[in-house]
Each structure stands twice: as structure tokens, then as C-alpha cells.
Design an enzyme around this catalytic site. Structure first.
Site, PDB file in Angstrom:
ATOM      1  N   GLY A 118       3.062  46.014  13.105  1.00 42.52           N
ATOM      2  CA  GLY A 118       4.017  44.986  13.532  1.00 42.52           C
ATOM      3  C   GLY A 118       5.416  45.496  13.807  1.00 42.52           C
ATOM      4  O   GLY A 118       5.882  46.467  13.205  1.00 42.52           O
ATOM      5  N   LYS A 391       8.735  38.312   5.214  1.00 45.22           N
ATOM      6  CA  LYS A 391       8.453  37.856   6.574  1.00 45.22           C
ATOM      7  C   LYS A 391       9.717  37.340   7.264  1.00 45.22           C
ATOM      8  O   LYS A 391       9.717  37.104   8.463  1.00 45.22           O
ATOM      9  CB  LYS A 391       7.423  36.714   6.550  1.00 45.22           C
TER      10      LYS A 391
END
Length: 503
Positions: A118, A391
Site C-alpha cells: 500500500g 489507517k
């Protein structure tokens, strides 16, 4: 006189429905052939035979996923909700029931892998997410390397550290890991697959050549782990070095550290796959959960839940736990299942609209969904401390605060925190990007006694601020709130004119 056969009606027969199904099946058959032809055409433009074979192998795996998607689409295959049951006590074992283990005897058979595909774009950063600084000037990668290095030194073992990159993160990650070359750690990297985005209308691949712009390709989710490990040679290498077990986790989960109790349980229970789950809170209602489906333990993701059962799925009465994506997997079992071509995880359809307005489909799979393929697979209900993902900047606020201290790369909750629960923190859009977040705090407030914090609007914090109980700070549009240095806010609502109200 017509030569066409006449249709006979038997009461249950619906010729229009039948012809629609036939038309649909034929259309999907055409789509599969057209996709195969395009993939073959692209492969044949590669002159180097080794590169061509590697590309063909990757496209073959993509095509299997694509045909499975078409089949599921034609059958409109759905989960039978009546067969979805709560897991049995044997399928989820509480962590506290595991035998304590201080012995490092199995560590030399272990490898640790972080899912590192990611980017940090959602937090306003360029490059791999693992390169974001999260604590004391150290990045996610720094902390992971420090943990494994300490483990190797403490027990005099050699646990290799593996990064599964995507084409988005590979080049930059390889540059970064050079700085660890003098450390007592063996770092291996490999790339997960690169699949073509699919045009939603034509069901053809977006890229017209293997060298097309990277925006036309995508990494197909972490379920691709098994095939990519096999294709890269990493799996065979680990097995030849005597490794038997793999601990997998997301690179942004700061709670995912090697646990000797779980490793010993894996060896003694002869489990080929363990999934760490933890108790669900209202913040985790969309997390995948383990279920019993026809006597087999399975992962149920939110995307698979029929709309009419969504509220039931989100409740914490029937589905009490969720998947942390901390997984312990037997390496030889991965090889066996892959060689037998049995990996058949549920297809996740990710619809996207590009800046050009073009609608595309990405077909992905989740690594946890592979639990159904492994022998003696089950869940371990672990303490919440093993699930500490970053996150968002709200998560970053927590891990940079005095709630935690750093011990050999591992975040440890401050013993002065009376309850071992994490406060609920919601920071508004003004804090969304890391650079903006950092500019709004002279120092991160003390939050040892904080339960809930909500901040919206143009708010800035002076140094040495302490927050306790429930604190809500709202700066209306056009106004700004500066929390003075060394303020104590306890159960307060602070509005645009900085009037402190009891809450």
C-alpha cells in the site's frame, strides 16, 4: 410455413427467462475468449522468452480469476445465509487458554512477512505507507526491523524478515532496505502480481501492451500472497532453509509482533493455518469475521453479506469477533495447495471510476479467505493489543501519544492507563494529511485518562495540553480555535469562541 421449433409450455417453463440465461451465458463465453485473445496478443509482443513466460504465468493466474468472476456472475452465486453459523468453541480458541511458552525452540523454523503493497496516499504521503514516520522518528519498517533484530539477538536465532511489495512500492522499498544492511537481520523482498484493470463495459483489459502505463494495472489484493510466493521462488527458498511457519500481518499493524505462545500452539495443534481474531467494537463493524459454513471454518467479508442481513452482520451479538489479518501459515501446506491448484478464495469485485470517467473493475482476493483450504485451521481470540493499525491520522494521534512507550520496536501500553482500552479519537478533515496533522500540534497532548476526543474545523493545540474524559472541540466555518499551552480539558465542549462549557 415456419421451420422454427415450437416451444412447449409445461406451466413452469418461461421461454423468455431461458433465452435470457442462454444469451447471458453466451455473452460471458465470448467475454472469456476475447480476454484470452487479448492476453495472448500482449504476451506475444514480449521478445525475451524468460520475460514472456513470467508475463504469461501472471496472466494465466489473472485469467483463472476472471473466468471465476464470470461464472459467479452468470450463476448469480450467493452465500446461503441459512448455512452461516457462529463458530464452534473448537474453531476459535481464547488466547488465555494457550500454554505459556518461553522457549525459542521453534523460532528457527519461523519467517515473518509483512504485506507492504500500500501507498500512503490516504494520509497525504507519497511512496510506500511503510515509510511514514509513526513514533520517535521511526517508520513502520524501522519498527518491524527493530523487533525482528531484537528477537534474533535475544534468542540467537535467524528469523528472516520478508516484504511482499506491489509494483507501487517495490522500487522505493528496495532503496529503503539498503540502510538495514549492517543489521542482524536477513531481509527478503518480492513483488505481488500485476493484473490488468478491466473495462466494465467491454470486459477487456485496459492495457494494450505489457508496458502500458501503471495506472492501467493493479495489485490484486493480499490473497495473491500464495501464488506470488511460489512464482518468486521465495517459498521454495524458505522451505530449503528449514523454515516451516510463516507469520503474516499488515505492515501498518503495530500490534502484530511474534508471539511464542501462538507459535507453540501452532506446532502442537498441527494447525496449518491460524487466524488471530479479536473482540469486535462499534468501530470494527465492517471487519471480516469467522463463521462455520457447512462444518468448515470460513472468513465472511462484508462484501459477501446480502443487503437484507447487513445489520445482523454488523451487530456484535451474533458476530462477536473480527479478523485482524495476523495469520500463521504452514509453508509446506501453501506449496501443497498451490501445486494442486486448489486455492479458490472468494472473488472481491472492486468497482472504480477513473479520472477520465472510465468505469473499471478490479478483481481481488483476501488472504484470510484461504483458511478454508488448510487442515486443522482455526482462529485464536487474541487481546486487542495485537491489533493496533494506523489507517488514519486519528490512529497516528494515539500511537504517538503517552498512551504507549516503545520497547525494542514494540509499542507497549502505558501501565498508568487504568483501563487497557484505547480512547475513541475522531479528527476532522483538517487533520487528514500527515503534514497538516503535525502542523496543528506543538506537541501531542497527554491522553492517559481520555475516553473520547472529537475535533473538527481549524483547531490548533499548544504544547503540554492534557485531555481527560470526553472532549469535543468544534471550530465553526471561518473561525479558529487555539488550545493554549498546558491547558487541561476534562469533559469539555469547546466551541468557536473558546468558551469552556461543562459536559
Amino acid at each position: 410455413m415456419s421451420n422454427q421449433p415450437t416451444e412447449k409450455s409445461n406451466g413452469n417453463h418461461h421461454p423468455h427467462t431461458l433465452s435470457a440465461v442462454d444469451f447471458h451465458s453466451a455473452t460471458l463465453g465470448v467475454a472469456a475468449n476475447a480476454m484470452r485473445n487479448e492476453l495472448n496478443r500482449m504476451a506475444h509482443t514480449i521478445q525475451d522468452m524468460k520475460s514472456r513466460r513470467a508475463f504469461q504465468n501472471e496472466m494465466d493466474n489473472f485469467f483463472i480469476l476472471f473466468t471465476r468472476y464470470l461464472n459467479e456472475k452468470s450463476k448469480k452465486a450467493k452465500l446461503n445465509w441459512d448455512k452461516v453459523k457462529e463458530p464452534s468453541p473448537e474453531q476459535i480458541i481464547p488466547y488465555k487458554k494457550l500454554e505459556r511458552c518461553e522457549s525459542p525452540e521453534h523460532l528457527n523454523k519461523l519467517a515473518v512477512l509483512k504485506l507492504n503493497g500500500g501507498l500512503g496516499t490516504t494520509m497525504g504521503c507519497v511512496g510506500p505507507k511503510s515509510a511514514i514516520e509513526v513514533r520517535d522518528g521511526m517508520t513502520f519498517l524501522d519498527l518491524s526491523v527493530r523487533q525482528i533484530e531484537y528477537l534474533n539477538s535475544k534468542y540467537d536465532v535467524n528469523v528472516p524478515f520478508i516484504l511482499m511489495n506491489s509494483f507501487n512500492t517495490d522500487e522505493e522499498t528496495k532503496r529503503i532496505v539498503h540502510k538495514y544492511s549492517s543489521h542482524k537481520i536477513n531481509i527478503l523482498t518480492f513483488n505481488q502480481s500485476r493484473y490488468p484493470r478491466i473495462n466494465k463495459e467491454s470486459l477487456l483489459p485496459m492495457p494494450r501492451s505489457p508496458n502500458a502505463d501503471i495506472s492501467q494495472w493493479y495489485p490484486p489484493g493480499h490473497g495473491d500472497l500464495f501464488e506470488s510466493m511460489c512464482n518468486s521462488g521465495i517459498l521454495d527458498q524458505l522451505i530449503s532453509e528449514g523454515k516451516e511457519y510463516l507469520f503474516v500481518s499488515n505492515v501498518d499493524n503495530l500490534g502484530a509482533v511474534v508471539d511464542l505462545n501462538i507459535l507453540q500452539h501452532m506446532v502442537e495443534s498441527d494447525a496449518e493455518f491460524l487466524m488471530e481474531v479479536t473482540d469486535k467494537t462499534k468501530a470494527d463493524i465492517k471487519g471480516g469475521t469467522l463463521i462455520d459454513y457447512e462444518g468448515t471454518v470460513r472468513l465472511l467479508e462484508v462484501a459477501q453479506v446480502p443487503p437484507e442481513h447487513m445489520e445482523e452482520f454488523k451487530s456484535i451479538t451474533k458476530f462477536r469477533i473480527f479478523n485482524t489479518n495476523n495469520l500463521w501459515i504452514n509453508l509446506k501446506a501453501i506449496k501443497r495447495i498451490n501445486d494442486e491448484k486448489e486455492f479458490n478464495m472468494e472473488v472481491i469485485v472492486n468497482n472504480k471510476t477513473l479520472e477520465s470517467g472510465e468505469k473499471v473493475i478490479q478483481l481481488e482476493t483476501a488472504v484470510g479467505a484461504a483458511i478454508k483450504h488448510f487442515k486443522n485451521a482455526h482462529g485464536i481470540n487474541v487481546p486487542r493489543a495485537r491489533f493496533l493499525p494506523v489507517k488514519s491520522t486519528s490512529d497516528l494521534f494515539l500511537v504517538t501519544s503517552d498512551l504507549y512507550s516503545l520497547n525494542h520496536g514494540e509499542l507497549v501500553m502505558n501501565p498508568k492507563r487504568l483501563f487497557q482500552t484505547v480512547p475513541l479519537v475522531k479528527l476532522g478533515d483538517e487533520f487528514k494529511k500527515v503534514a497538516n496533522f503535525l502542523s496543528r500540534f506543538q506537541s501531542i497532548p497527554s491522553i492517559l485518562e481520555l475516553d473520547h476526543l472529537t475535533v473538527t474545523g481549524d483547531v490548533r493545540f499548544g504544547a503540554g495540553v492534557t485531555l481527560k474524559g470526553t472532549v469535543i472541540i468544534v471550530a465553526n466555518h471561518g473561525s479558529r480555535i487555539d488550545i493554549p499551552p498546558y491547558s487541561l480539558l476534562e469533559n469539555k465542549i469547546v466551541s468557536g469562541n473558546l468558551v469552556l462549557l461543562e459536559h
